[in-house]
Write a protein that holds these residues in place. Structure first.
Motif, PDB file in Angstrom:
ATOM      1  N   ASP A   1       0.831  -1.209   0.000  1.00 41.48           N
ATOM      2  CA  ASP A   1       0.000   0.000   0.000  1.00 41.48           C
ATOM      3  C   ASP A   1       0.865   1.259   0.000  1.00 41.48           C
ATOM      4  O   ASP A   1       0.585   2.227  -0.726  1.00 41.48           O
ATOM      5  CB  ASP A   1      -0.922   0.005   1.220  1.00 41.48           C
ATOM      6  N   ALA A   2       1.934   1.248   0.797  1.00 39.63           N
ATOM      7  CA  ALA A   2       2.832   2.405   0.846  1.00 39.63           C
ATOM      8  C   ALA A   2       3.557   2.595  -0.484  1.00 39.63           C
ATOM      9  O   ALA A   2       3.701   3.723  -0.978  1.00 39.63           O
ATOM     10  CB  ALA A   2       3.841   2.233   1.978  1.00 39.63           C
ATOM     11  N   ILE A   3       3.988   1.477  -1.068  1.00 39.07           N
ATOM     12  CA  ILE A   3       4.695   1.537  -2.353  1.00 39.07           C
ATOM     13  C   ILE A   3       3.792   2.124  -3.435  1.00 39.07           C
ATOM     14  O   ILE A   3       4.228   2.933  -4.265  1.00 39.07           O
ATOM     15  CB  ILE A   3       5.160   0.119  -2.753  1.00 39.07           C
ATOM     16  N   ILE A   4       2.522   1.724  -3.447  1.00 32.40           N
ATOM     17  CA  ILE A   4       1.573   2.244  -4.439  1.00 32.40           C
ATOM     18  C   ILE A   4       1.471   3.760  -4.325  1.00 32.40           C
ATOM     19  O   ILE A   4       1.529   4.487  -5.324  1.00 32.40           O
ATOM     20  CB  ILE A   4       0.184   1.594  -4.244  1.00 32.40           C
ATOM     21  N   THR A   5       1.338   4.253  -3.105  1.00 34.92           N
ATOM     22  CA  THR A   5       1.218   5.697  -2.880  1.00 34.92           C
ATOM     23  C   THR A   5       2.466   6.435  -3.342  1.00 34.92           C
ATOM     24  O   THR A   5       2.378   7.477  -4.007  1.00 34.92           O
ATOM     25  CB  THR A   5       0.965   5.982  -1.385  1.00 34.92           C
ATOM     26  N   ILE A   6       3.635   5.894  -3.026  1.00 34.57           N
ATOM     27  CA  ILE A   6       4.890   6.554  -3.395  1.00 34.57           C
ATOM     28  C   ILE A   6       5.046   6.618  -4.910  1.00 34.57           C
ATOM     29  O   ILE A   6       5.390   7.663  -5.475  1.00 34.57           O
ATOM     30  CB  ILE A   6       6.087   5.840  -2.746  1.00 34.57           C
ATOM     31  N   VAL A   7       4.810   5.507  -5.596  1.00 32.47           N
ATOM     32  CA  VAL A   7       4.980   5.484  -7.055  1.00 32.47           C
ATOM     33  C   VAL A   7       3.993   6.418  -7.737  1.00 32.47           C
ATOM     34  O   VAL A   7       4.354   7.151  -8.675  1.00 32.47           O
ATOM     35  CB  VAL A   7       4.842   4.047  -7.591  1.00 32.47           C
ATOM     36  N   LYS A   8       2.753   6.445  -7.256  1.00 37.15           N
ATOM     37  CA  LYS A   8       1.776   7.352  -7.858  1.00 37.15           C
ATOM     38  C   LYS A   8       2.167   8.799  -7.643  1.00 37.15           C
ATOM     39  O   LYS A   8       1.982   9.651  -8.530  1.00 37.15           O
ATOM     40  CB  LYS A   8       0.384   7.075  -7.291  1.00 37.15           C
ATOM     41  N   THR A   9       2.747   9.112  -6.496  1.00 37.77           N
ATOM     42  CA  THR A   9       3.208  10.471  -6.233  1.00 37.77           C
ATOM     43  C   THR A   9       4.368  10.841  -7.152  1.00 37.77           C
ATOM     44  O   THR A   9       4.403  11.928  -7.714  1.00 37.77           O
ATOM     45  CB  THR A   9       3.637  10.613  -4.768  1.00 37.77           C
TER      46      THR A   9
END
Length: 317
Positions: free
Chosen positions: A305-313
């Motif tokens: 979940d954290a990785i998804i947020t970082i990549v989208k940012t």
């Protein structure tokens, strides 16, 4: 045999050039008329793995729009576009291309694409494929082969569960294996593609987002202690989810991941290239796919979940 390749990105150009060099009749279907014209006029230029030597392969090419009206036989259609481009309109176009009986070979990362295509394509014509080749598109007609790999394919859906050998499959599948061998492509067939897709998803869920976040090549990723610790943690979380969903293996998943890093050491992952270019990534179908599977089994995926947020940012910047 006539092979049509839908998508002229890195993987489409790589396989198109290697097949065409072995005298397979290849037609590339592109997103733009300009790229189709350039490919039709000058073919594909490939920088060979290891040597960097350039070779040229002649191919036919046409824009995807209206391609179903092109006359001529097609035995296999290879779908090499990324998940964000697999729209309802493209699925309808693929159904039209397959209407003459051609088989559809799907090489997408992540999960969800086969279920979507199954709604439009007859099951007997639908094949999943896993590629571990490394490739980098340099321009609209040039591709660099950056890492050796293999291509595994097999039927998708209920037909894939039949306990059959290659000799029991129809002739076009055996012929495709022969063509891959002639083109120097390591190929194999499997009647367990769902499991194979899970194993590829496990690799992609670690390498793709972390190389995008750190801005490093596949080979550089494990060369730093803090990066490697995060790799191990993300791999463990993702493996637990996919194992709960039925993924089976021999306990060597981590070593397979490290082997991919070594064999594609100079390769920039497609997610890293998308982030650099400000394009939409496949994060929703890779780590998002892992997270969605986890929810089905009552599991949590805080790292994914954290990785998804970082990549989208990163992709928005």
């Amino acid at each position: 045999m006539r092979i049509w390749i839908v998508g002229a990105g890195a993987i489409g150009l790589l396989y198109g050039s290697r097949l065409a060099q072995s005298s397979v009749k290849v037609t590339l279907l592109t997103g733009s008329a300009a790229q189709a014209a350039a490919l039709a006029a000058g073919g594909i230029t490939i920088e060979e793995y290891g040597t960097g030597a350039a070779a040229r392969a002649a191919v036919d090419a046409a824009p995807l729009a209206g391609a179903h009206a092109i006359a001529g036989p097609r035995d296999w259609i290879w779908l090499t576009v990324k998940q964000p481009h697999l729209t309802d309109d493209l699925a309808a176009s693929l159904a039209a291309l397959c209407s003459g009986g051609a088989s559809l070979l799907c090489l997408q990362n992540g999960v969800g694409h086969m279920e979507k295509l199954r709604e439009a394509i007859p099951e007997r014509q639908l094949y999943a494929a896993i590629s571990t080749e490394g490739a980098l598109r340099l321009d609209e007609v040039t591709v660099r082969h950056t890492g050796l790999g293999s291509l595994t394919f097999g039927r998708w859906g209920d037909l894939a569960s039949d306990d059959v050998t290659i000799s029991g499959q129809d002739g076009s599948q055996k012929m495709l294996l022969d063509i891959l061998e002639a083109a120097g492509i390591e190929g194999s067939m499997s009647n367990d593609m769902n499991n194979r897709i899970y194993h590829k998803l496990l690799v992609n869920a670690v390498i793709n987002p972390l190389t995008a976040i750190y801005g490093v090549t596949n080979g550089e990723l494990p060369d730093n202690d803090s990066r490697k610790r995060l790799m191990i943690a993300l791999h463990a979380e993702s493996e637990a989810v996919l194992s709960a969903a039925g993924m089976s293996g021999d306990g060597d998943a981590w070593e397979r991941l490290m082997t991919v890093c070594r064999r594609t050491a100079s390769n920039e992952s497609s997610m890293l290239r998308d982030v650099k270019a400000g394009r939409m990534t496949e994060i929703d179908w890779i780590n998002g796919g892992v997270a969605a599977i986890a929810r089905q089994y009552g599991l949590t995926t805080p790292l994914n979940d954290a990785i998804i947020t970082i990549v989208k940012t990163l992709a928005m910047n």
